[in-house]
Design a protein around this motif. Structure first.
Motif, PDB file in Angstrom:
ATOM      1  N   UNK B 100       0.798  -1.094   0.138  1.00  0.00           N
ATOM      2  CA  UNK B 100       0.075   0.144   0.062  1.00  0.00           C
ATOM      3  C   UNK B 100       0.855   1.427  -0.045  1.00  0.00           C
ATOM      4  N   UNK B 106       5.092   6.481   5.450  1.00  0.00           N
ATOM      5  CA  UNK B 106       5.714   5.399   4.978  1.00  0.00           C
ATOM      6  C   UNK B 106       4.744   4.249   4.238  1.00  0.00           C
ATOM      7  N   UNK B 108       3.178   0.502   3.460  1.00  0.00           N
ATOM      8  CA  UNK B 108       2.794  -0.561   4.082  1.00  0.00           C
ATOM      9  C   UNK B 108       3.040  -1.728   3.159  1.00  0.00           C
ATOM     10  N   UNK B 110       3.783  -6.101   2.690  1.00  0.00           N
ATOM     11  CA  UNK B 110       3.477  -7.628   3.331  1.00  0.00           C
ATOM     12  C   UNK B 110       4.280  -8.511   2.181  1.00  0.00           C
ATOM     13  N   UNK B 120       4.667 -12.000   6.154  1.00  0.00           N
ATOM     14  CA  UNK B 120       5.497 -11.339   6.958  1.00  0.00           C
ATOM     15  C   UNK B 120       5.013  -9.694   6.603  1.00  0.00           C
ATOM     16  N   UNK B 121       4.842  -9.051   7.791  1.00  0.00           N
ATOM     17  CA  UNK B 121       4.938  -7.490   7.530  1.00  0.00           C
ATOM     18  C   UNK B 121       6.419  -6.987   7.490  1.00  0.00           C
ATOM     19  N   UNK B 122       6.841  -6.276   6.331  1.00  0.00           N
ATOM     20  CA  UNK B 122       8.214  -6.025   6.328  1.00  0.00           C
ATOM     21  C   UNK B 122       8.391  -4.610   6.464  1.00  0.00           C
ATOM     22  N   UNK B 123       9.603  -3.965   7.093  1.00  0.00           N
ATOM     23  CA  UNK B 123       9.748  -2.608   6.992  1.00  0.00           C
ATOM     24  C   UNK B 123       9.900  -2.063   5.604  1.00  0.00           C
ATOM     25  N   UNK B 125      11.476   0.550   5.162  1.00  0.00           N
ATOM     26  CA  UNK B 125      12.726   1.621   5.029  1.00  0.00           C
ATOM     27  C   UNK B 125      13.658   1.260   4.049  1.00  0.00           C
ATOM     28  N   UNK B 256      -5.602  -7.671  -0.260  1.00  0.00           N
ATOM     29  CA  UNK B 256      -5.534  -7.912   1.062  1.00  0.00           C
ATOM     30  C   UNK B 256      -4.734  -8.858   1.411  1.00  0.00           C
TER      31      UNK B 256
END
Lengths: 417, 264
Positions: B100, B106, B108, B110, B120-123, B125, B256
């Motif tokens: 997203x 930042x 979002x 996954x 896994x939710x990932x950063x 950055x 989703x």
């Protein structure tokens, strides 16, 4: 279903059924997608087996294959997935085994979806152990990390709402944990005899389990709540006898478990927590009798990532997790007051080279479990994986007693198609 | 607070001064206008699907390929939603990422790992990091929103016979791998023809060239080929796109975490 390639009649029938099913699926392959791998493995042990295990060896070769068939209809809304797995091990007759990892039909409706058949489901967020991941049984003969799972027959309905996703499970058959044979290594001592498994429920493996999960995310926070009611995936052991030899026999009590898992994702930091409360039976250490027990356990910690270290493309992650079980020394789990420290390196190169080094240190008795996993791709279709496991300063009263000389180096070369 | 205000006054008087002397403010607003017009012309595609082939080439001309299916859902007033599904290399077949994207906060993101069935939710950055070991960074291929940069119009230029605006843009994202980018924007169609990237030390890093543009639904331009050359390493990556489809009926439910798990 688990197919033991070495036991007599029933498995033979299952294997024929598997072949027939495969041929049936091949017959309408015009719409289908096939993919899979063949993997060659060599596991080398650094020390000779303990005197109590003269049947064990120093080097084990094995070959495994997992194939996935996928077919969809009606613009992706209906699909069939079939994933058989098989391994042949040079010495360990229990590790030579087959399993249907997945064989399910899935249909997607507006706002919800239904899955029928054998499937795999993952719950959780932490790296060092997977407390809340309770749907599938562990295929324990595959590896020591507990990440390989057996296919679980289920009916799963998943509802996607504004307030989160709710998954409902009816788990219609129990899968026994797999255990190494007498020549297998590393393994429990004495050897576990799966053929003598006992259950709390008179329904035994026919017991129908239920589970429920809600998960949602709130910006940077992911939250999951789970509930499970049914046969424990974790086995207890009681002494038994096979042809005059002492063996361990697995006992599967009923359990109820509630769980929470959460992850907070900020720029460099991932904060992770998994916690469970479980009601079940355990074997009292002093009386060797079954007693009712409830306990609490958690895994919590963080992963901090240095992005582009030394102006390279590589990312270096620092992982730290605390593993706790309130039963202390009486815990059936290995980790009751332990710290995991890990380093994760991702080169972000064309070969996807990466490595994860981890040490789990027991704060009570100073035991150290060391693990290194490194992998990279060769050419387009080959990968190589190196795994090292070390068991250091194992306490003589520890549940790990018996594997202290089982440090090994394992190389997997896999071809993907 | 007081100090901030002081800095702001200094900064704004500097801006005022420079606009008087060089027309700086005009160049900024013209740069922004070009970006807004380009954004406007690409608004209304609703959703799209396409197949992308990446060809990675190193200095020795050895190649690696990746095949990715890309699904995009347009989100008006925010960054788009995107789903990327990897078909090759075969060892990561079925791996999928859901993003997203957002203009200012930042993204979002996954990642679905099929071997473990794990989402896994990932950063987000590491936007400056390489996408799949290629010369494209995540930030190069993510949804391009007007607010992701500030702009300055530089000049008009002719590139391979095409009249272009040359616009310099500065990433608003603090962890961007770039100090600035110089974009050649087609004056007729408001589509990028070439982008030159400067790294954090403001040294020339990469050049991206768009070729074989096709127009879809009589409105939306998509380049069949995007060629990125890294001048510092000599490596390059070509993205070739095919089977573009628009307004295919995708909705939020296709973007989703449940759809990530069953993405094929």
């Amino acid at each position: 279903m688990n197919i033991n390639l070495n036991s007599p009649a029933p498995s033979g029938i299952s294997l024929y059924a598997l072949t027939a099913l495969t041929l049936m699926l091949v017959s309408f392959q015009s719409l289908a997608e096939w993919s899979g791998d063949i993997s060659f493995q060599n596991r080398y042990f650094l020390h000779d087996p303990l005197a109590q295990n003269p049947e064990q060896h120093n080097n084990y070769l094995s070959i495994s294959s997992e194939i996935e068939y996928y077919n969809n209809f009606d613009s992706d809304d209906k699909s069939v997935t079939f994933t058989p797995f098989v391994r042949f091990d040079q010495y360990d007759k229990e590790r030579s085994h087959g399993d249907i990892r997945e064989l399910f039909y899935e249909q997607v409706y507006d706002g919800w979806e239904l899955r029928l058949g054998i499937s795999k489901v993952y719950w959780g967020v932490t790296e060092s152990q997977h407390l809340v991941d309770v749907i599938n049984q562990t295929d324990n003969v595959e590896n020591t990390d507990g990440e390989d799972k057996l296919g679980q027959p289920m009916i799963k309905a998943s509802f996607e709402k504004d307030w989160g996703v709710v998954d409902l499970f009816i788990l219609a058959y129990f899968r026994e944990r797999t255990f190494q044979d007498i020549e297998g290594r590393p393994r429990a001592f004495p050897v576990v005899d799966s053929n003598q498994a006992n259950y709390e429920s008179s329904d035994e493996e026919q017991h129908i389990d239920y589970a429920l999960r809600w998960f949602q995310y709130f910006g940077d926070l992911e939250l999951g709540l789970g509930y499970f009611n049914g046969t424990s995936r974790e086995a207890l052991f009681t002494p038994g006898n096979r042809n005059g030899q002492t063996v361990l026999t697995p006992y599967y009590p009923q359990m109820q478990q509630a769980s929470l898992d959460a992850q907070l994702t900020t720029e460099e930091w991932l904060w992770k927590l998994e916690a469970i409360v479980r009601d079940w039976q355990n074997i009292d250490i002093n009386t060797a009798q079954l007693i009712d027990e409830s306990f609490f356990a958690l895994t919590g910690g963080f992963e901090y990532t240095f992005v582009g270290v030394y102006e390279s493309d590589a990312d270096l992650g620092l992982v730290m997790e605390y593993l706790y079980d309130d039963r202390g020394i009486e815990a059936t789990a290995i980790f009751q007051n332990d710290i995991m420290l890990g380093l994760r390196l991702a080169m972000n190169d064309a070969d996807s080279s990466e490595a994860l080094l981890g040490v789990i240190y027991d704060l009570d008795n100073q035991e150290r479990l060391i693990s290194l996993e490194a992998s990279k791709r060769f050419a387009e279709n080959w990968t190589g994986t190196l795994e090292v496991r070390g068991f250091n300063k194992i306490d003589r009263l520890s549940r790990l007693k018996g594997i202290e000389d089982d440090d090994f180096i394992q190389i997997d070369i896999a071809y993907y198609f | 607070m007081k100090k901030n205000k002081f800095v702001k006054i200094i900064a704004s008087s500097f801006l005022l001064l420079s606009s008087i002397t060089t027309g700086y403010a005009d160049d900024i607003s013209k740069g922004l206008e070009i970006a807004k017009e380009a954004d406007k012309r690409d608004t209304g595609f609703v959703d799209s699907t396409a197949k992308m082939k990446m060809i990675l080439k190193n200095k020795q001309n050895q190649t690696n390929t990746r095949e990715v299916k890309v699904k995009t859902l347009e989100v008006i007033g925010d960054g788009d939603k995107g789903l990327s599904i990897f078909n090759t290399p075969k060892d990561i077949k079925g791996t999928a990422s859901l993003t997203y994207s957002h203009a200012l906060k930042p993204d979002e993101q996954w990642l679905y790992l099929p071997a473990l069935k794990r989402v896994k939710r990932i950063s987000s950055k590491n936007k400056s990091g390489p996408f799949m070991g290629s010369e494209f960074a995540y930030e190069d291929i993510s949804s391009q929103e007007v607010d992701k940069y500030t702009y300055k119009y530089i000049k008009d230029d002719v590139l391979d016979g095409i009249n272009c605006f040359v616009v310099e843009r500065y990433p608003a994202y603090k962890h961007s791998g770039y100090t600035r980018q110089i974009a050649w924007i087609n004056q007729q169609e408001y589509r990028p023809e070439k982008i030159v990237f400067y790294d954090r030390k403001n040294t020339l890093l990469k050049t991206l060239t768009y070729t074989d543009y096709q127009q879809y639904l009589n409105k939306f331009w998509r380049a069949d080929a995007m060629h990125m050359v890294n001048h510092q390493t000599g490596k390059s990556t070509t993205l070739s796109w095919k089977d573009y489809k628009f307004k295919t009926g995708l909705t939020d439910k296709d973007f989703n975490r449940n759809s990530l798990k069953r993405a094929k």
